[in-house]
Design an enzyme around this catalytic site. Structure first.
Site, short mmCIF file in Angstrom:
data_model
loop_
_atom_site.label_atom_id
_atom_site.label_comp_id
_atom_site.label_asym_id
_atom_site.label_seq_id
_atom_site.Cartn_x
_atom_site.Cartn_y
_atom_site.Cartn_z
N HIS A 52 40.42 28.11 31.64
CA HIS A 52 40.95 26.92 32.21
C HIS A 52 41.62 25.73 31.49
O HIS A 52 41.33 24.50 31.82
CB HIS A 52 39.97 26.45 33.35
CG HIS A 52 39.94 27.70 34.44
ND1 HIS A 52 40.79 27.44 35.68
CD2 HIS A 52 39.03 28.71 34.23
CE1 HIS A 52 40.29 28.58 36.27
NE2 HIS A 52 39.40 29.43 35.68
N GLY A 139 43.45 43.13 39.72
CA GLY A 139 42.21 42.00 40.26
C GLY A 139 41.15 41.95 39.22
O GLY A 139 40.24 41.60 39.58
N SER A 144 47.79 41.54 35.48
CA SER A 144 49.02 42.57 35.90
C SER A 144 49.96 41.77 36.55
O SER A 144 51.13 42.19 36.28
CB SER A 144 48.02 43.46 36.69
OG SER A 144 47.51 42.94 37.98
N ASP A 189 48.95 33.18 30.57
CA ASP A 189 49.38 34.50 30.92
C ASP A 189 50.79 34.97 30.49
O ASP A 189 50.95 35.85 29.81
CB ASP A 189 49.15 34.95 32.21
CG ASP A 189 47.98 34.67 32.99
OD1 ASP A 189 46.88 34.28 32.23
OD2 ASP A 189 47.59 34.37 34.18
C1 GLA Z 1 44.53 32.62 35.30
C2 GLA Z 1 45.77 31.64 35.08
C3 GLA Z 1 46.03 30.94 33.92
C4 GLA Z 1 44.66 30.33 33.47
C5 GLA Z 1 43.25 31.11 33.41
C6 GLA Z 1 42.16 30.51 33.29
O1 GLA Z 1 44.67 33.64 34.50
O2 GLA Z 1 46.82 32.28 35.48
O3 GLA Z 1 46.90 30.14 33.65
O4 GLA Z 1 44.43 29.16 33.62
O5 GLA Z 1 43.40 31.62 34.77
O6 GLA Z 1 42.17 30.24 31.79
#
Ligand code: GLA
Length: 404
Positions: A52, A139, A144, A189
């Site tokens: 996060h 999940g 994904s 991601d």
């Molecule tokens: C999810 C969100 C990312 C990031 C993570 C936690 O994967 O899509 O942007 O915030 O949680 O690090």
């Protein structure tokens, strides 16, 4: 040694070819004859450190993995979008001129989101048939969803014979996820999926967008993913709550120093001096983000020096902070962490992605992976009655067209 636990490249490509054949067949069976079918893939991702931190303008260390989504795609000429998921055996049909998020369309909102964002750049397809198959646990917090966005975008651009820079593609998929699909996520991601490269972790500063490749010594340790098989229902609401809490905490520090624009800017000294004036929950959130950014920088430095024990120790410290301060754990993940920590050769474990369920990622010495798999699976089953899926993954390359 490697072959005993991870898929090697040959196995992987034979399997990929079979998946392509099945997808092409399904596509023609469902949607009839048409233009020649082409094939594309995009990987999932695993975050080694940085929980996060991305939407707090901070640091991340992550890599693409050798589990992916493969797509068979071809142009249509009637303005329609026909999508099919082989995993779910589910079809969604729509029109490219009226792309809107529809909760009833589930997974198909991701391809729709990517095409919606492309259309905003005047990159509009005359119509598209798309069939997908994934090997990324859905999940599981291994993205994904970003893989589905990126594979759709890659297919669309190639079919249009167009290209965009890597950052344009990353931002496009990020907008598709945050604006079209509606999860106010950071850039972890999409960045990792688009930029993935084999045996290389990516160290990104989410504010400056500067990044560095950090070699991952796959001959010494592996990344093992353990899917708890539970949770994730909380992600949508809790994630948005965390984003809002961080914003509130920033306002507090900003009152004392105007340069503070995000938690990324708060120093550990400011945290100690000004943090205690915050409500307890906001102090915890701020403390996690501020200390996590330090840990990510330390983790990248340890990996660069090849100090895997140190990297593992930092991953464990990150787990504790995300459990106690950011509160993204659930009892099953706590249990898994405790079990993992007792297996010799496990260097460290943390929660993958957003948390509230899904997967743990562990850094494990190669020779200890078999023992890890047996012990953790048996004890977790004994204690919870659930069989966890445990997968060793290699850090792998980014999206591409698969030649036929
Ligand atoms: C999810 C969100 C990312 C990031 C993570 C936690 O994967 O899509 O942007 O915030 O949680 O690090």
């Amino acid at each position: 040694m490697l072959e005993s636990w991870a898929m090697n490249a040959e196995q992987n490509s034979a399997e990929t070819r079979q998946r392509c054949e099945r997808l092409a067949q399904a596509l023609v069976e469902r949607f009839g004859p048409g233009e020649p079918v082409r094939f594309f893939r995009a990987p999932g991702r695993v975050d080694l450190m940085g929980s996060h931190t991305d939407y707090n303008q901070g640091l991340i260390l992550a890599g693409a993995v050798d589990r992916d989504i493969v797509a068979a795609a071809r142009l249509r000429h009637d303005g329609k979008l026909f999508c099919y998921s082989l995993n779910l055996d589910q079809e969604v049909r729509g029109s490219l001129s009226s792309l809107k998020r529809d909760p009833a369309d589930g997974w198909a909102n991701y391809p729709k989101g990517a095409l919606f964002e492309l259309a905003k750049l005047d990159l509009t397809l005359p119509g598209l048939d798309l069939a997908v198959h994934g090997t990324i646990p859905v999940g599981g917090n291994l993205s994904s969803s970003a893989a589905l966005l990126v594979v759709t975008m890659t297919a669309a651009l190639k079919l249009l014979n167009q290209s965009l820079s890597a950052w344009e593609r990353i931002h496009l998929c990020h907008r598709a996820e945050s604006d079209f699909v509606g999860l106010p996520c950071g850039i972890l991601d999409q960045f990792t999926v688009v930029m993935g490269r084999p045996e290389t972790a990516l160290y990104l500063d989410c504010r400056s967008l500067e990044w560095q490749p950090v070699p991952f010594p796959a001959d010494r340790a592996g990344l093992v993913i353990t899917n708890s098989g539970v949770g994730r229902e909380l992600v949508a609401s809790e994630y948005a709550t965390r984003v809002a809490e961080c914003k509130k905490a920033v306002e507090h520090f900003h009152r004392y120093r105007a340069q503070v624009q995000s938690l990324r800017d708060v120093t550990e000294e400011e945290l100690t001096a000004l943090g205690p004036m915050l409500p307890e929950v906001l102090l915890r959130r701020a403390r996690h983000v501020v200390t996590e950014n330090r840990r990510v920088a330390e983790a990248a430095a340890a990996l660069r020096r090849g100090e895997l024990e140190e990297l593992g120790r930092i991953m464990d410290a990150g787990f504790v902070s995300s459990r106690d301060d950011y509160q993204i754990s659930i009892p099953e993940l706590d249990r898994l962490h405790a079990l993992m920590s007792q297996v010799p050769g496990v260097l460290g474990s943390r929660i993958a992605g957003a948390g509230w369920g899904g997967c743990m990622v562990s850094l494990v010495r190669l020779e200890a992976i078999d023992l890890f798999t047996k012990k953790v699976a048996a004890q977790y089953r004994e204690q919870t009655g659930r069989s966890p899926a445990i997968l060793a993954m290699n850090i792998s390359g980014g999206p591409e067209e698969i030649s036929g």
